[in-house]
Each structure stands twice: as C-alpha cells, then as structure tokens.
Design a protein around this motif. Structure first.
Motif, PDB file in Angstrom:
ATOM      1  N   PHE A   1       0.819  -1.190  -0.101  1.00 28.59           N
ATOM      2  CA  PHE A   1       0.062  -0.004   0.120  1.00 28.59           C
ATOM      3  C   PHE A   1       0.887   1.461  -0.015  1.00 28.59           C
ATOM      4  CE2 PHE A   1      -3.519  -2.960   1.079  1.00 28.59           C
ATOM      5  CZ  PHE A   1      -4.419  -2.423   0.819  1.00 28.59           C
TER       6      PHE A   1
ATOM      7  N   THR B   1      -3.272   6.632   8.686  1.00 33.15           N
ATOM      8  CA  THR B   1      -2.426   6.033   7.706  1.00 33.15           C
ATOM      9  C   THR B   1      -0.859   6.248   7.950  1.00 33.15           C
ATOM     10  OG1 THR B   1      -4.452   6.014   6.087  1.00 33.15           O
ATOM     11  CG2 THR B   1      -2.060   5.731   5.251  1.00 33.15           C
TER      12      THR B   1
ATOM     13  N   TYR C   1      -7.242   2.206   4.097  1.00 34.71           N
ATOM     14  CA  TYR C   1      -8.277   2.568   2.842  1.00 34.71           C
ATOM     15  C   TYR C   1      -8.637   4.023   3.039  1.00 34.71           C
ATOM     16  CZ  TYR C   1      -8.523  -2.051   0.731  1.00 34.71           C
ATOM     17  OH  TYR C   1      -8.189  -3.331   0.061  1.00 34.71           O
TER      18      TYR C   1
ATOM     19  N   VAL D   1      -7.738   5.909  -0.154  1.00 31.36           N
ATOM     20  CA  VAL D   1      -8.493   5.748  -1.274  1.00 31.36           C
ATOM     21  C   VAL D   1      -9.705   6.156  -1.247  1.00 31.36           C
ATOM     22  CG1 VAL D   1      -9.428   3.799  -2.464  1.00 31.36           C
ATOM     23  CG2 VAL D   1      -7.174   3.337  -1.489  1.00 31.36           C
TER      24      VAL D   1
END
Length: 359
Positions: A150, A165, A349, A352
């Motif tokens: 990722f 993140t 995520y 995203v």
C-alpha cells in the motif's frame, strides 16, 4: 567418561523426572503394597518396568538403600527434587505406624488434586494465549508484507496521507527494519528471565509477590495457593503429626514462594506460643475468610477436618473463577482482535476513500 562424571550425568537426568511420573510411581507402589508385596519386592518390580524416565533407576536405588538397612523415608531423602518434605513426612508416618500403603494412597490423592488444579489453570489460559499470539502474528505479517505494498501505491498519489495511515506506515517501517532484532531480543530476555526465576529463589519470590498484587489474577493465585496449603496441612495433621512439626514440611507445598516462605514464619510464631490463626494473620498473605475459619476450628478442636473442608471450598472457588474467566475471555479477545484488524484496514483504505471523494 569417568565414574564421577557418569554419576553426575545420572543425577542430572534423574532430576528431570516429571511430577506426573512420581505420582504414577507412588500409585503403583501403593497398589503393590496393598496387594501384599514387601516394600523391597515392590520397588524391585517397579525397577524392572519398561519405562523411559528415571523412575526405574530411582526405584532400584531405593530398594538397595532399604536392603542396606535404611528406612523408606530416609532413602527418599536422597532424591529431594522428586520427593519433597511433605512426601517424606507422610511416608515416615506411614512407615512408623505400619500403614505405608494408605499413606502413599493419601499422597497420590493430594498430588492428583494439585495436578488437576494446575491442569485446569493451564487449560483456561491456553485459548486466550493462543489467540493473542495468533493476533500478534497476523498483525505483524500485515505490517511486514501487506502495508509496504500500500505504501508504494500511496506514494503515487502525491497527497498528504491521513494521520491514522501515517501511523500505520510508521509501524510497518519499524517492524520491517527492527522486527527481527526485537523478536530475538525478547526471546533472549524471556529465556534469561525463565532461567533466573528457575534458579534464584529471590527472583521466584519477587515474581510470585508481583503476581499476587495483580487484580483478579492475584486473587485467583492466592486462593489456589491457600487451598494447596490448607489441604497439605490438614493431611499432615490427620496423619498424626503435631502442628508445630507440620509447617516444616510445607516449604514447597503450594508452588508459590510467598506462601512457602510464610510457612517458616508461621512455624516460628507457633514455637513462640501463638495460635495458628494469629500467626497466619501476622504473615498477611492468607485470605481473611480462611484465617477466621481456622480461628473457629482451633476453638472447637476440629482443625484438620476444617482445613480439608476449607481446601475443598477454595478449590471449588478457583474452579468457578477459572470457568468465569475463560467464558469472559473468549468474546473479549474476539472483539479486541476484530477492532485491531478493523482499525488497520480502515487506516489503509482512508487515502483511497478520500481520493474518491475528491474525484
């Protein structure tokens, strides 16, 4: 190899005999004595059994010592690791009264109760520990192998990543760079701590003292140790040993260094003329309910019966607490594991999702 070195090697191997093997040896010896065999004949029969542990060699040595004129309890003293003071005291009483077989049966019952309680404790801890280790392994695998993938994708976004993140990326970098070193250091530290606790009575006492101060775990450990102490003391008193002489045999009866050390202090107080309940209250490690019950039992001259009853009640309490802890631990661990994995997935995520909102 020289004779002295061979003797030392044999002695070290004999010390590796498991408590379960000693219990099985005691049960077999009691059965043979109940069947009418003489003590030396029973030991010789056990010595010729096809066992892979050190019990046959120990039985052979015991038979030889007894044939040379030593008593059974005196011969057992040559193997203090396998046969503790409680074992030897009960054996000596049985030997002196001509009831060695019943004494050995009493020893077997006492050891089997203690073994069963330890087995329940291990069973209660096995599932939570296995799940926690699995959760740590899965999390480490995700951080080491999945998150870096990722990271390469996020580098192409050219945008500032959300805080969660970035935290996951930092943890992933740390695991990849320092994970093997931290794992090796923890393994080495755990091994060193295990050896220190095993060889140092002071370190073992410090560990047991810390264990007793942990909420719930300390209450459970205290109740289990008090139950073993009460049953061992009640068994010795029922065998006819005077109270002041029984405490000397309880130095390794509980498996907890705090309670084992308390036995010596109680013995000293008893020899100064104190009552048992008062001495137990003075050492400060026994549950108050047990102390008050023993105080009443001393007044009614039913101490050994009350001790055995208290041990049974304490063992039942420990079993109930273990069952409750095991039942509560399963859903809690599943929830924690789900939250940890869910938080990791959401953190990965979030970029995203934010990119989709911008588009």
């Amino acid at each position: 190899m020289s004779g002295g070195a061979l003797a030392q090697l044999t002695k070290r191997r004999s010390r590796r005999t498991t408590p379960r093997a000693v219990t099985a040896f005691t049960r077999q010896l009691a059965s043979l004595l109940h069947a009418g065999l003489a003590l030396v004949q029973a030991l010789d029969l056990i010595a010729h059994s096809e066992r892979r542990d050190a019990i046959p060699s120990i039985a052979r040595a015991l038979a030889r010592r007894i044939s040379n004129g030593e008593g059974f309890a005196v011969a057992l003293a040559a193997y203090p690791v396998q046969f503790d003071r409680l074992y030897r005291e009960l054996s000596a009483i049985g030997e002196a009264t001509g009831s060695l077989a019943p004494a050995l049966t009493r020893i077997v019952e006492q050891r089997e109760r203690a073994s069963a309680q330890r087995g329940k404790l291990r069973s209660a801890l096995a599932y939570p520990c296995a799940v926690m280790l699995l959760a740590l392994a899965v999390t480490a695998a995700l951080l080491a192998f999945v998150v870096p993938t990722f990271a390469h994708v996020f580098d192409g976004f050219g945008a500032t990543l959300p805080g969660p993140t970035r935290a996951v990326m930092t943890m992933s970098t740390f695991v990849v760079k320092w994970g093997p070193l931290v794992l090796a250091a923890n393994a080495a530290a755990s091994l060193a701590a295990f050896r220190l606790i095993r060889r140092s009575p002071a370190a073992r006492a410090a560990l047991d003292r810390s264990l007793l101060s942990i909420p719930f775990v300390g209450q459970l450990a205290r109740a289990a140790a008090a139950a073993r102490w009460s049953r061992a003391l009640g068994t010795l008193l029922a065998a006819g040993i005077p109270l002041a002489d029984t405490l000397h045999a309880l130095s390794r009866a509980t498996g907890n260094a705090v309670f084992d050390g308390a036995s010596a202090h109680i013995e000293a107080r008893l020899r100064r003329g104190e009552r048992l309940a008062c001495a137990m209250r003075g050492v400060g490690c026994f549950p108050s309910a047990l102390v008050e019950t023993i105080a009443v039992a001393e007044e009614s001259s039913a101490l050994e019966t009350m001790l055995l009853d208290c041990a049974t009640l304490a063992e039942r309490e420990v079993d109930e607490k273990l069952a409750l802890a095991s039942a509560c631990a399963e859903p809690i661990i599943v929830i924690v594991l789900g939250l940890a994995v869910g938080a990791l997935v959401i953190a990965l995520y979030l970029p995203v999702i934010e990119l989709g909102n911008v588009v």
